[in-house]
Design an enzyme around this catalytic site. Structure first.
Site, PDB file in Angstrom:
ATOM      1  N   GLU A   1     -21.619  14.649   8.669  1.00 11.35           N
ATOM      2  CA  GLU A   1     -20.939  13.349   8.521  1.00 11.35           C
ATOM      3  C   GLU A   1     -21.673  12.280   9.316  1.00 11.35           C
ATOM      4  O   GLU A   1     -21.899  11.168   8.838  1.00 11.35           O
ATOM      5  CB  GLU A   1     -19.488  13.460   8.951  1.00 11.35           C
ATOM      6  CG  GLU A   1     -18.723  12.158   8.956  1.00 11.35           C
ATOM      7  CD  GLU A   1     -18.790  11.383   7.642  1.00 11.35           C
ATOM      8  OE1 GLU A   1     -19.150  11.970   6.595  1.00 11.35           O
ATOM      9  OE2 GLU A   1     -18.526  10.179   7.665  1.00 11.35           O
TER      10      GLU A   1
ATOM     11  N   ASN B   1       6.606  -3.338   6.221  1.00  9.58           N
ATOM     12  CA  ASN B   1       5.364  -2.595   6.427  1.00  9.58           C
ATOM     13  C   ASN B   1       5.675  -1.515   7.446  1.00  9.58           C
ATOM     14  O   ASN B   1       6.188  -1.797   8.524  1.00  9.58           O
ATOM     15  CB  ASN B   1       4.262  -3.517   6.961  1.00  9.58           C
ATOM     16  CG  ASN B   1       3.058  -2.701   7.418  1.00  9.58           C
ATOM     17  OD1 ASN B   1       2.823  -1.600   6.914  1.00  9.58           O
ATOM     18  ND2 ASN B   1       2.324  -3.211   8.389  1.00  9.58           N
ATOM     19  N   GLY B   2       5.415  -0.248   7.089  1.00 11.93           N
ATOM     20  CA  GLY B   2       5.676   0.845   8.033  1.00 11.93           C
ATOM     21  C   GLY B   2       6.249   2.034   7.273  1.00 11.93           C
ATOM     22  O   GLY B   2       6.261   2.051   6.047  1.00 11.93           O
TER      23      GLY B   2
ATOM     24  N   TRP C   1       0.906  -1.156   0.000  1.00  9.15           N
ATOM     25  CA  TRP C   1       0.000   0.000   0.000  1.00  9.15           C
ATOM     26  C   TRP C   1       0.937   1.195   0.000  1.00  9.15           C
ATOM     27  O   TRP C   1       1.482   1.554   1.044  1.00  9.15           O
ATOM     28  CB  TRP C   1      -0.891  -0.021   1.240  1.00  9.15           C
ATOM     29  CG  TRP C   1      -1.899   1.068   1.254  1.00  9.15           C
ATOM     30  CD1 TRP C   1      -1.806   2.268   1.897  1.00  9.15           C
ATOM     31  CD2 TRP C   1      -3.159   1.084   0.594  1.00  9.15           C
ATOM     32  NE1 TRP C   1      -2.914   3.015   1.678  1.00  9.15           N
ATOM     33  CE2 TRP C   1      -3.773   2.327   0.882  1.00  9.15           C
ATOM     34  CE3 TRP C   1      -3.832   0.194  -0.209  1.00  9.15           C
ATOM     35  CZ2 TRP C   1      -5.030   2.682   0.388  1.00  9.15           C
ATOM     36  CZ3 TRP C   1      -5.084   0.539  -0.697  1.00  9.15           C
ATOM     37  CH2 TRP C   1      -5.662   1.754  -0.402  1.00  9.15           C
TER      38      TRP C   1
END
Ligand code: AGP
Length: 633
Positions: free
Chosen positions: A503, A118-119, A92
């Site tokens: 919202e 990841n990070g 991602w």
């Protein structure tokens, strides 16, 4: 939160919401099918590029590319890879757009060390400069690649574990790392800091992964790692070390390892929701981490300064978005008016074409879209660019159409949001946009830098306030949902309260299918109050910029409405004449800092909508008639 959810959520450290990593090593088994299976179970964590590295007779075989797993699997024939040890990654993007070069794994100069991550490495640019100055050849734009070169640099004549410890000592930021070294084909090294990483134990096979679902094909015995721990796994063994402050490390004792080893009785499907019944409730509870990652990833980003200076010098600033993103844009417009003395034009994206003749080359269009693929927002951007305006894009998806079409890009770091209803992406947008409003205030001269810095510093408490708001709100939201028996309701607010009310009303409409109408509280007496009769439900969002909203609440209650006033506990409201049909719901205090109040007040509306939806028998993750992203006109 339900006990089951609490039980799982306590063990699930929802940190590092981006990317998924996996590594598998076995005695006599081709592990690639297990790695691919694991990546399938991790795709909900990110899916813009994929890669696998296999150690095989002293070399590394790597296949990686941009695209979703099944597409890359076919294009690169990932199933042809064979080996006893392999690592995999589904990305991602946060640093560098999704393309073949930026896909993980990444290697050192020699090509014998491969890393998946990841990070976010915060000191990325200084580390990169130092490595390049020392002759390292970096191929990608990612922060991850630096880890491979740091290990390569530290490993001269040292055991690999020492090289890894030395490399970790140079990294500031968050990471879950999987590392293979061609010289040690039966080992996978790992390290964890604030991004989730777990070890799975099977018969003659061990694995590590970002999340439980990817390990359940290996076995149900899971070792939960803590921040600052690193080590290696082999098919029948593992060693876990703890970094010591100031350098050095110590090995965990067998007792310490046993203490965090658990047998997890979850199905992979249940585990991908973290044990929660739906992605939406999991993502509601992920919000503190999403907001923290967005703060960390933006607070020192020079792009924020560049965006602030564009906004401050624009002729007009038009904020365009759809749905929830539009509500984040409303929050931005309010805070920018207050902190930067800028009066902006927040417009619904699908309405821009009717006024685009008024957009000129000295204007700036700020486009907000979590998916970055919303047709209406992209169309508004196209119209603005046609008229020579500058476009700043705010999105959660690096490489999205909005990202590519923007002159300047800002990114939330909420990680993939699976539930159709936006929750963690909304408050991540709010965090980013509030930081932008403060920075813009410095550019316009409305705020002096120390003041802007002190407010930005105070925003560091947003994640913990958000956690407290979630804990305080859920029981109340659940009780309100149980008692709710109306077909419609008002959600009123003034100033910032009105944006939060809009919202909240959208959440209730889109997943509980109840007609919730948000209204500016001051406007409600110009007609809408005619709808109010005995027990008509009215929820009121009270924020510190508009305590006079108490008067509107009293007007509603005086006409028999069932009124729920939600407020930060330290906000004084004149409700002395309240009657039995009014409840005041005190949420965590904001200390009067308006910027903190969306994080305090939004959760109760998200949770009320979710609990009501479930009670009414709906599927909150897949509400009828809706898609996560509206890519058509
Ligand atoms: C919000 O819960 C809805 N999913 C919807 O209104 C959404 O916010 C809107 O479609 C905009 O999406 P975007 O942020 O991806 O552009």
């Amino acid at each position: 939160m339900r006990n089951a959810e609490k039980a799982v959520s306590v063990t699930q450290r929802w940190k590092g919401l981006l990317c998924g990593i996996i590594g598998v090593t076995a005695v006599d088994l081709n592990v690639v099918p297990l790695v691919i299976r694991g990546l399938q179970r991790l795709e909900y964590r990110g899916y813009d590029s994929v890669g696998i590295a296999v150690t095989s007779s002293g070399t590394l075989l790597i296949r990686k590319g941009a695209g979703e797993l099944e597409a890359v699997r076919r294009r690169l024939s990932l199933d042809e890879l064979q080996g006893l040890t392999a690592i995999g990654h589904t990305r991602w993007a946060t640093h560098g757009p999704p393309n073949d070069i930026n896909a993980h794994p990444h290697t050192d100069c020699s090509g014998t060390v491969a890393v998946v991550h990841n990070g976010v490495i915060r000191n990325y640019s200084s580390l990169r400069q130092e490595l390049v100055a020392r002759g390292h050849r970096l191929k990608s734009e990612t922060d991850t690649e630096l880890v491979a070169h740091l290990i390569e640099e530290a490993s001269a004549g040292k055991p690999f574990i020492e090289a890894l410890a030395s490399a970790l000592g140079k990294i500031e930021g968050t990471y879950a790392l999987g590392i293979v070294n061609a010289g040690e084909p039966d080992r996978i090294y790992f390290a964890k800091m604030r991004s989730p990483l777990l070890i799975g134990i099977g018969k003659g096979v061990r694995a590590l992964a970002s999340d439980i679902p990817a390990l359940l094909d290996i076995g149900k015995t899971i070792v939960f790692l803590d921040d600052g721990e690193f080590g290696y796994i082999t098919p029948n063994d593992m060693a876990i070390y703890r970094l010591l402050p100031g350098g050095g490390y110590v090995k965990l004792t067998p007792q310490e390892v046993a203490a965090r080893t658990k047998v997890v009785e979850l199905s992979p499907e249940a585990a991908s929701k973290g044990g929660y019944p739906h992605f939406m409730i999991k993502e509601i509870y992920e919000q503190p981490e999403a907001v923290r990652e967005t703060y960390d990833g933006n607070v020192e980003d020079p792009a924020l300064d560049r965006a602030a200076s564009l906004l401050a010098s624009a002729e007009k600033v038009i904020v365009v978005a759809a749905g929830t993103s539009y509500h984040a844009g409303l929050v931005f417009s309010l805070i920018a008016a207050r902190r930067a003395r800028l009066l902006l034009y927040p417009l619904i994206a699908s309405e821009v074409s009717y006024v685009s003749d008024a957009i000129g080359k000295d204007d700036v269009l700020l486009a907000v879209s979590q998916s970055g693929e919303t047709y209406d927002t992209l169309e508004a951007m196209r119209l603005a660019k046609e008229r020579g305006a500058t476009v700043i894009g705010v999105t959660n998806v690096v490489g999205s159409a909005l990202d590519r079409a923007s002159d300047l890009k800002l990114y939330t770091r909420a990680g993939p949001e699976i539930g159709v209803a936006a929750t963690k992406t909304f408050l991540s947008q709010v965090m980013l946009l509030e930081l932008l409003a403060l920075r813009t205030g410095v550019e316009t001269g409305a705020l002096d830098r120390p003041e802007a810095l002190s407010i930005a510093n105070a925003l560091k408490s947003a994640p913990s306030l958000l956690s407290a708001a979630l804990e305080a709100s859920d029981p109340v939201a659940t009780a309100m949902a149980r008692a709710f028996n109306s077909k419609s309701l008002y959600v009123l607010g003034r100033g910032l309260g009105h944006a939060i009310a809009k919202e909240g009303a959208l959440k209730i409409k889109e997943i509980a299918y109840v007609h919730a109408e948000a209204y500016p509280a001051g406007e409600s007496k110009h007609g809408p109050i005619a709808l109010v009769e005995r027990d008509f439900p009215v929820m009121v969002v009270a924020t510190s910029d508009s305590p006079e909203v108490a008067g509107n609440a009293i007007e509603m209650a005086a006409r028999g409405a069932k009124v729920f006033v939600t407020r930060p506990a330290d906000l004084r409201l004149e409700l002395s004449s309240q009657k039995g049909n009014m409840s005041v719901i005190d949420l965590p205090p904001s200390g009067g800092l308006l910027e903190l109040e969306p994080f305090i007040l939004s959760p109760i509306y998200q949770l009320f909508a979710y609990r009501l939806s479930v009670l009414l028998g709906h599927n909150p993750d897949k509400p009828r008639n809706l898609a996560k992203t509206v890519t058509v006109e």
